[in-house]
Motif scaffolding. Sequence first.
Motif, PDB file in Angstrom:
ATOM      1  N   ASP A  51       3.835  18.866 -15.589  1.00  0.00           N
ATOM      2  CA  ASP A  51       3.585  18.982 -17.026  1.00  0.00           C
ATOM      3  C   ASP A  51       2.493  20.010 -17.310  1.00  0.00           C
ATOM      4  OD1 ASP A  51       5.497  17.285 -17.780  1.00  0.00           O
ATOM      5  OD2 ASP A  51       4.180  15.613 -18.393  1.00  0.00           O
ATOM      6  N   ASN A  52       1.404  19.896 -16.499  1.00  0.00           N
ATOM      7  CA  ASN A  52       0.288  20.817 -16.677  1.00  0.00           C
ATOM      8  C   ASN A  52       0.733  22.268 -16.453  1.00  0.00           C
ATOM      9  OD1 ASN A  52      -1.381  18.771 -17.297  1.00  0.00           O
ATOM     10  ND2 ASN A  52      -2.488  18.728 -15.333  1.00  0.00           N
ATOM     11  N   PRO A  60      -1.934  26.613 -10.887  1.00  0.00           N
ATOM     12  CA  PRO A  60      -1.641  25.459 -10.003  1.00  0.00           C
ATOM     13  C   PRO A  60      -2.901  24.680  -9.634  1.00  0.00           C
ATOM     14  CG  PRO A  60      -0.472  27.401  -9.258  1.00  0.00           C
ATOM     15  CD  PRO A  60      -1.326  27.870 -10.400  1.00  0.00           C
ATOM     16  N   ALA A  61      -3.983  25.411  -9.335  1.00  0.00           N
ATOM     17  CA  ALA A  61      -5.204  24.705  -8.922  1.00  0.00           C
ATOM     18  C   ALA A  61      -5.752  23.869 -10.078  1.00  0.00           C
ATOM     19  CB  ALA A  61      -6.247  25.715  -8.447  1.00  0.00           C
ATOM     20  N   GLU A  62      -5.772  24.478 -11.272  1.00  0.00           N
ATOM     21  CA  GLU A  62      -6.297  23.790 -12.438  1.00  0.00           C
ATOM     22  C   GLU A  62      -5.409  22.580 -12.781  1.00  0.00           C
ATOM     23  OE1 GLU A  62      -9.037  24.093 -13.715  1.00  0.00           O
ATOM     24  OE2 GLU A  62      -8.927  23.026 -15.620  1.00  0.00           O
ATOM     25  N   ALA A  63      -4.091  22.788 -12.665  1.00  0.00           N
ATOM     26  CA  ALA A  63      -3.143  21.700 -12.950  1.00  0.00           C
ATOM     27  C   ALA A  63      -3.432  20.504 -12.054  1.00  0.00           C
ATOM     28  CB  ALA A  63      -1.710  22.180 -12.750  1.00  0.00           C
ATOM     29  N   TYR A  64      -3.677  20.757 -10.791  1.00  0.00           N
ATOM     30  CA  TYR A  64      -3.952  19.698  -9.821  1.00  0.00           C
ATOM     31  C   TYR A  64      -5.266  19.002 -10.164  1.00  0.00           C
ATOM     32  CZ  TYR A  64      -4.669  17.398  -5.335  1.00  0.00           C
ATOM     33  OH  TYR A  64      -4.879  16.478  -4.366  1.00  0.00           O
ATOM     34  N   ARG A  65      -6.300  19.836 -10.499  1.00  0.00           N
ATOM     35  CA  ARG A  65      -7.619  19.283 -10.780  1.00  0.00           C
ATOM     36  C   ARG A  65      -7.586  18.370 -12.012  1.00  0.00           C
ATOM     37  NH1 ARG A  65     -13.085  20.201 -12.291  1.00  0.00           N
ATOM     38  NH2 ARG A  65     -12.464  21.271 -14.184  1.00  0.00           N
ATOM     39  N   GLN A  66      -6.945  18.871 -13.068  1.00  0.00           N
ATOM     40  CA  GLN A  66      -6.870  18.089 -14.302  1.00  0.00           C
ATOM     41  C   GLN A  66      -6.151  16.750 -14.087  1.00  0.00           C
ATOM     42  OE1 GLN A  66      -8.329  18.392 -17.125  1.00  0.00           O
ATOM     43  NE2 GLN A  66      -9.310  20.329 -16.572  1.00  0.00           N
ATOM     44  N   ASP A 100       0.845  -1.201   0.000  1.00  0.00           N
ATOM     45  CA  ASP A 100       0.000   0.000   0.000  1.00  0.00           C
ATOM     46  C   ASP A 100       0.875   1.243   0.000  1.00  0.00           C
ATOM     47  OD1 ASP A 100      -2.450  -1.049  -0.199  1.00  0.00           O
ATOM     48  OD2 ASP A 100      -2.925  -1.014   1.948  1.00  0.00           O
ATOM     49  N   ARG A 101       1.906   1.197   0.850  1.00  0.00           N
ATOM     50  CA  ARG A 101       2.819   2.349   0.949  1.00  0.00           C
ATOM     51  C   ARG A 101       3.496   2.583  -0.401  1.00  0.00           C
ATOM     52  NH1 ARG A 101       4.930   0.509   5.530  1.00  0.00           N
ATOM     53  NH2 ARG A 101       6.867  -0.092   4.499  1.00  0.00           N
ATOM     54  N   ASP A 102       4.030   1.548  -0.970  1.00  0.00           N
ATOM     55  CA  ASP A 102       4.718   1.663  -2.259  1.00  0.00           C
ATOM     56  C   ASP A 102       3.806   2.280  -3.310  1.00  0.00           C
ATOM     57  OD1 ASP A 102       6.969   0.638  -1.292  1.00  0.00           O
ATOM     58  OD2 ASP A 102       6.909  -1.268  -2.409  1.00  0.00           O
ATOM     59  N   PHE A 103       2.566   1.789  -3.321  1.00  0.00           N
ATOM     60  CA  PHE A 103       1.673   2.272  -4.355  1.00  0.00           C
ATOM     61  C   PHE A 103       1.328   3.739  -4.135  1.00  0.00           C
ATOM     62  CE2 PHE A 103      -2.512   2.438  -6.606  1.00  0.00           C
ATOM     63  CZ  PHE A 103      -1.960   2.325  -7.870  1.00  0.00           C
ATOM     64  N   SER A 104       1.187   4.121  -2.873  1.00  0.00           N
ATOM     65  CA  SER A 104       0.921   5.529  -2.582  1.00  0.00           C
ATOM     66  C   SER A 104       2.048   6.389  -3.122  1.00  0.00           C
ATOM     67  CB  SER A 104       0.800   5.747  -1.077  1.00  0.00           C
ATOM     68  OG  SER A 104      -0.322   5.091  -0.603  1.00  0.00           O
ATOM     69  N   VAL A 105       3.274   5.934  -2.912  1.00  0.00           N
ATOM     70  CA  VAL A 105       4.431   6.698  -3.390  1.00  0.00           C
ATOM     71  C   VAL A 105       4.386   6.801  -4.915  1.00  0.00           C
ATOM     72  CG1 VAL A 105       6.946   6.732  -3.575  1.00  0.00           C
ATOM     73  CG2 VAL A 105       5.849   6.044  -1.440  1.00  0.00           C
ATOM     74  N   GLU A 106       4.058   5.701  -5.567  1.00  0.00           N
ATOM     75  CA  GLU A 106       4.022   5.683  -7.018  1.00  0.00           C
ATOM     76  C   GLU A 106       2.951   6.652  -7.539  1.00  0.00           C
ATOM     77  OE1 GLU A 106       3.539   1.760  -8.597  1.00  0.00           O
ATOM     78  OE2 GLU A 106       4.138   2.355 -10.620  1.00  0.00           O
ATOM     79  N   MET A 107       1.759   6.595  -6.887  1.00  0.00           N
ATOM     80  CA  MET A 107       0.675   7.508  -7.259  1.00  0.00           C
ATOM     81  C   MET A 107       1.112   8.951  -7.085  1.00  0.00           C
ATOM     82  SD  MET A 107      -2.258   6.145  -8.196  1.00  0.00           S
ATOM     83  CE  MET A 107      -1.083   5.414  -9.285  1.00  0.00           C
ATOM     84  N   GLU A 108       1.744   9.168  -5.943  1.00  0.00           N
ATOM     85  CA  GLU A 108       2.168  10.534  -5.607  1.00  0.00           C
ATOM     86  C   GLU A 108       3.112  11.075  -6.694  1.00  0.00           C
ATOM     87  OE1 GLU A 108       2.008  13.942  -3.737  1.00  0.00           O
ATOM     88  OE2 GLU A 108       0.752  12.186  -3.388  1.00  0.00           O
ATOM     89  N   SER A 109       4.094  10.300  -7.067  1.00  0.00           N
ATOM     90  CA  SER A 109       5.059  10.791  -8.053  1.00  0.00           C
ATOM     91  C   SER A 109       4.379  10.974  -9.412  1.00  0.00           C
ATOM     92  CB  SER A 109       6.257   9.847  -8.151  1.00  0.00           C
ATOM     93  OG  SER A 109       5.898   8.661  -8.771  1.00  0.00           O
ATOM     94  N   HIS A 110       3.417  10.057  -9.711  1.00  0.00           N
ATOM     95  CA  HIS A 110       2.658  10.183 -10.958  1.00  0.00           C
ATOM     96  C   HIS A 110       1.936  11.532 -10.994  1.00  0.00           C
ATOM     97  CE1 HIS A 110      -0.120   8.538 -14.172  1.00  0.00           C
ATOM     98  NE2 HIS A 110      -0.838   9.561 -13.700  1.00  0.00           N
ATOM     99  N   LEU A 111       1.238  11.820  -9.889  1.00  0.00           N
ATOM    100  CA  LEU A 111       0.485  13.074  -9.806  1.00  0.00           C
ATOM    101  C   LEU A 111       1.411  14.269  -9.984  1.00  0.00           C
ATOM    102  CD1 LEU A 111      -2.228  12.936  -7.017  1.00  0.00           C
ATOM    103  CD2 LEU A 111      -2.495  13.474  -9.441  1.00  0.00           C
ATOM    104  N   GLN A 112       2.511  14.228  -9.242  1.00  0.00           N
ATOM    105  CA  GLN A 112       3.433  15.365  -9.285  1.00  0.00           C
ATOM    106  C   GLN A 112       3.946  15.603 -10.701  1.00  0.00           C
ATOM    107  OE1 GLN A 112       3.723  17.569  -7.122  1.00  0.00           O
ATOM    108  NE2 GLN A 112       2.529  16.410  -5.582  1.00  0.00           N
ATOM    109  N   ILE A 124      -8.467  14.330 -12.348  1.00  0.00           N
ATOM    110  CA  ILE A 124      -9.519  13.824 -13.242  1.00  0.00           C
ATOM    111  C   ILE A 124      -8.944  12.725 -14.138  1.00  0.00           C
ATOM    112  CG2 ILE A 124     -10.935  14.410 -15.259  1.00  0.00           C
ATOM    113  CD1 ILE A 124     -11.326  17.184 -13.973  1.00  0.00           C
ATOM    114  N   LYS A 125      -7.773  13.047 -14.681  1.00  0.00           N
ATOM    115  CA  LYS A 125      -7.149  12.113 -15.605  1.00  0.00           C
ATOM    116  C   LYS A 125      -6.836  10.772 -14.917  1.00  0.00           C
ATOM    117  CE  LYS A 125      -5.633  11.769 -19.754  1.00  0.00           C
ATOM    118  NZ  LYS A 125      -6.601  11.640 -20.798  1.00  0.00           N
ATOM    119  N   LEU A 126      -6.472  10.866 -13.638  1.00  0.00           N
ATOM    120  CA  LEU A 126      -6.125   9.654 -12.889  1.00  0.00           C
ATOM    121  C   LEU A 126      -7.388   8.845 -12.558  1.00  0.00           C
ATOM    122  CD1 LEU A 126      -3.676   8.221 -11.758  1.00  0.00           C
ATOM    123  CD2 LEU A 126      -4.009   9.455  -9.623  1.00  0.00           C
ATOM    124  N   GLY A 127      -8.523   9.531 -12.552  1.00  0.00           N
ATOM    125  CA  GLY A 127      -9.765   8.795 -12.289  1.00  0.00           C
ATOM    126  C   GLY A 127     -10.016   8.583 -10.804  1.00  0.00           C
TER     127      GLY A 127
END
Lengths: 885, 114
Positions: free
Chosen positions: A38-39, A46-52, A21-33, A55-58
């Motif tokens: 990129d956004n 910044p707010a829109e970048a985070y929101r988009q 679970d921890r590993d996956f959280s880290v992976e998700m986190e880096s994916h988001l960042q 959404i994309k991650l689902g």
Amino acid sequence: MRKTRAWLLRFEGLFRKARQDRDFSVEMESHLQMHIEDNLRAGMSPAEAYRQALIKLGGIEQTKEIYRDRRGLPLLETLFQDLRFAFRMLRKNPGFTAVAALTLALGIGANTAIFSIVNAMVLRPLPYKDSARIVAFHTKTAMFPNFTLALTWPAFQEVRSQATMLEETAAFWATDRTLTGVDQPEVLRATGVSSGFFEELGGYAQQGRLLSEQDHQPGQNRVAVISDALWRTRFATDSGVIGRKLILDKEVYTIVGVAAKGFAFPERSEIWLPLSLTSEIEQNQKFFRFQVLGRLRKGERLETLQAELATIAQRIAKLDPALGKGYKLSAEPLLESRVHDARQSYLVLLAAATFVLLIACANLTSLLMARSWGRNREMAVRAALGASPGRLQRQGLVESCLLALLGGAVGIALAAGIVQVFRAIAPSGTPRLAEITPDWTLLWFALASSLVSGVVFGLAPARRAARMAPSDALKEGTAGSVTGTSRFGNALVVVEVALAFILLIGSTLMMQTLAHLLHQNPGFRSARLLTFDLPQPPQWNREDSDANATGQIVRLKDMLARVRRLPGVEDVVASDHGILDGMMYEHSGLQLEGALPEQSAVTESVIGRYISPEYFRMLGISLVRGREFAEQDQQGAQRVVMVNEAMARKYWGTLDIVGKRMSVSTDGKGTPQWNEIVGVVANARDVEIQDEATPEFYLALFQWGVGSHHLIVRTQANPDALAGTISRQIWAGYPDQPVRHVMTLTETIAESVGDQRMHTVLLGVFAGVGLMLALLGVYGVVSYSVARRTQEIGVRMALGAARADVLHMVLRQGLTLVAFGAVIGSVAALGAVRVIASELYGVKSSDPWTFSGSAALILIVGCLACWIPARRAMRVDPIVALRYE
Amino acid sequence: MGERAEVWQGTLALMVLKTLQALRPLHGYGIARRIEQTSGDLLAVNYGTLYPALLKLEQEGYVSSEWGTSDNHRKAKYYKLTRAGRKQLEKETREWEQTTEILARFLAPGKESA
């Protein structure tokens, strides 16, 4: 392959949740960042970048959930949850858990024990090389159409040389041999074997060698192979045992080998010797003494062999017309030939044990049903929170299976215990007794029967729990469903009582049989009798000359005199067979003088016993006509014979036959050798206690001198005390004379009914347990219904019902169920007990007393079971009851 | 797990394998972006579904993963194709080509008689 790997990894994933679970959280986190960066680069706020990015991650949580399902095994995980929950539920109600587990343990334990006995005895292949292909041979003759005999030596030779379906054949002849020269003389179970015997069975030696072809040549055959057991007991595991001498019946044998541990064929054989036969026996077409084994060729069918045997038998019968038309040879699998008598009674026991398990299951179903009412709210809440019916049902089944496994675990211990007890009490002749050990089969069987019963008893309660609509359940118990369920509960109790009733009938019948056998009036005075077996050298290398017979007679007379002299001995007589040991020579080809016209040449065989003078006076069997044998009936004097009433009536139609003659044998030219009938005696059951009075005749032992001797001693006081003294008295004069089977008559009778006793004990225990469980079931259902009807009872009492009325009402409810069960049970029992009809003696399988007695018993005990809840109902206080809820 | 998801996951897996064959090794976000770019932005990949697919491939031994550092010094999990994955890619590519070819024959107008 890939799939398996994936499953394994997923299985492993179950145990490393936190880290993954921890590993996956880290992976998700880096994916988001990365996405956010990129956004941002693309010019978003910044707010829109985070929101988009989100959404994309689902949705992070949904993604994590899907990921988790893929990582582990969701089905297994819910199973674990269910198990954990079930454990908690069972721990929370230790009383319920204990009762349920013990109930099941009784059922599973009984079943597992009997199954492992049946398995070892009947199902498991014999421990010999390719044992499924080994067959045993039998002869049938016109003379003994109801008996299967062994083969003659010429028949064996024919089968060996002519049967093309067989790879190997071997013959053996089990006889007792007397070992002398070490300590006291001892009788050994010896087996004379033909060449090929050990090869046939795949036996091997742990020391030295087995018998070789060379050993079977005349003049080379004074060698012996001893069993592992004999080596341990008699030779104290002496490592230099090979080459030691054995004196068997005054012949010196050299030990050449010790058979492998566990090799015991025929059962309990202690020593194997090469068969050495006189040329007379090698030619004899009527000496049916050789057990023959053969190994079917691979792929050949038994039927083909039977056809071949029929042809061989025809040829043999043609060579010797005296064998006649009825002469037949047949083969059956070795296992079959060893266990067919036992199979039936053990299958009956297995059925009885299954009944006990079924009763236990029915009990548990009603227990769980009753308990599930208490959990209505819990189930409703869970359903309302979204648990699917399937999930609830699974939860219920997991709980019942866990309970069953718990019961199974206790059951295994119980089964191991029962198996040990069985081995201890089983009569020594029980086939394959040594092979019955608690083993893995037992474990698997217990596991399987636990799971099956878990599903069987858990299914109905689980379905009920799952079916319930949450809205109904959240309201308090609605009337409609109550009656539905209690009807089901009632049906269960009726079935339980019916099953218990069948067991009760079966065991009562068996008990009566045993009682009849034990208290059967044997027709003679049986008090304070001791029997001694004085084995003689076997027939196969004894010279049957008159001189030899004279020597034996002198010796036997001297032994009688020695024993008679002992203080404490009231009287002693001799016979060729013991009393009630079930063994007797059957003579065929009798010729009778002055008999009924159709009976002058007797076609069937008749039992004949050799006895010393005064045999009947000593046993208290009354003389009906003529006189008993006396001192004057010696060798050389007119040969004399006596018959019992049954024989006189059957063949002569009258008791007045003294002076007539009968012949039991012919001389070499076929002329009958006549014996004069000197007396007629009353019928006595001196061969088998089960016997109805059968025709029997008596010959004067001192005129013949025969191959086996028994002493029958009546003592003045306790016979047990004198047994040792008498043995020593015989040895004092004849140090090489073995003395065996020193038994009191009570012991002899007990041993002669050993099988029945054991089956009765086991069946009785099952019936007792079944009855107890069924009554627990009655108790449970009645007290549960009293508890649910507290309010109703209160209303009734408030409206004027007397306490006695309430008592009656409850008793009536319970007893109706019991009576229903008894009626259904007795109908079923009428059919069921037919399978044990052949084991019954002195009582019919449809015995009305047994049925009515059992019914009365079950009603009385049923009354007791209802009594406690009925009294509880009687004490209901209307005020309290009406306030209830 | 409905049938559609299964099919979708199958194609997604093929895309992932193909992507990893061209540019190895790569982190999840990179794979997702790459698939989008390659499809000419015709495919809108829900990035979340990628991870279970990756996990499945890893469990089946077609890809392996290890932790590494991204271009902008972030800790990230990098996936790369294994030897078995390469074979699987070839196999799936062949199968896919066959499927599309068959479908193309069906869909091509007026060619039924040929």
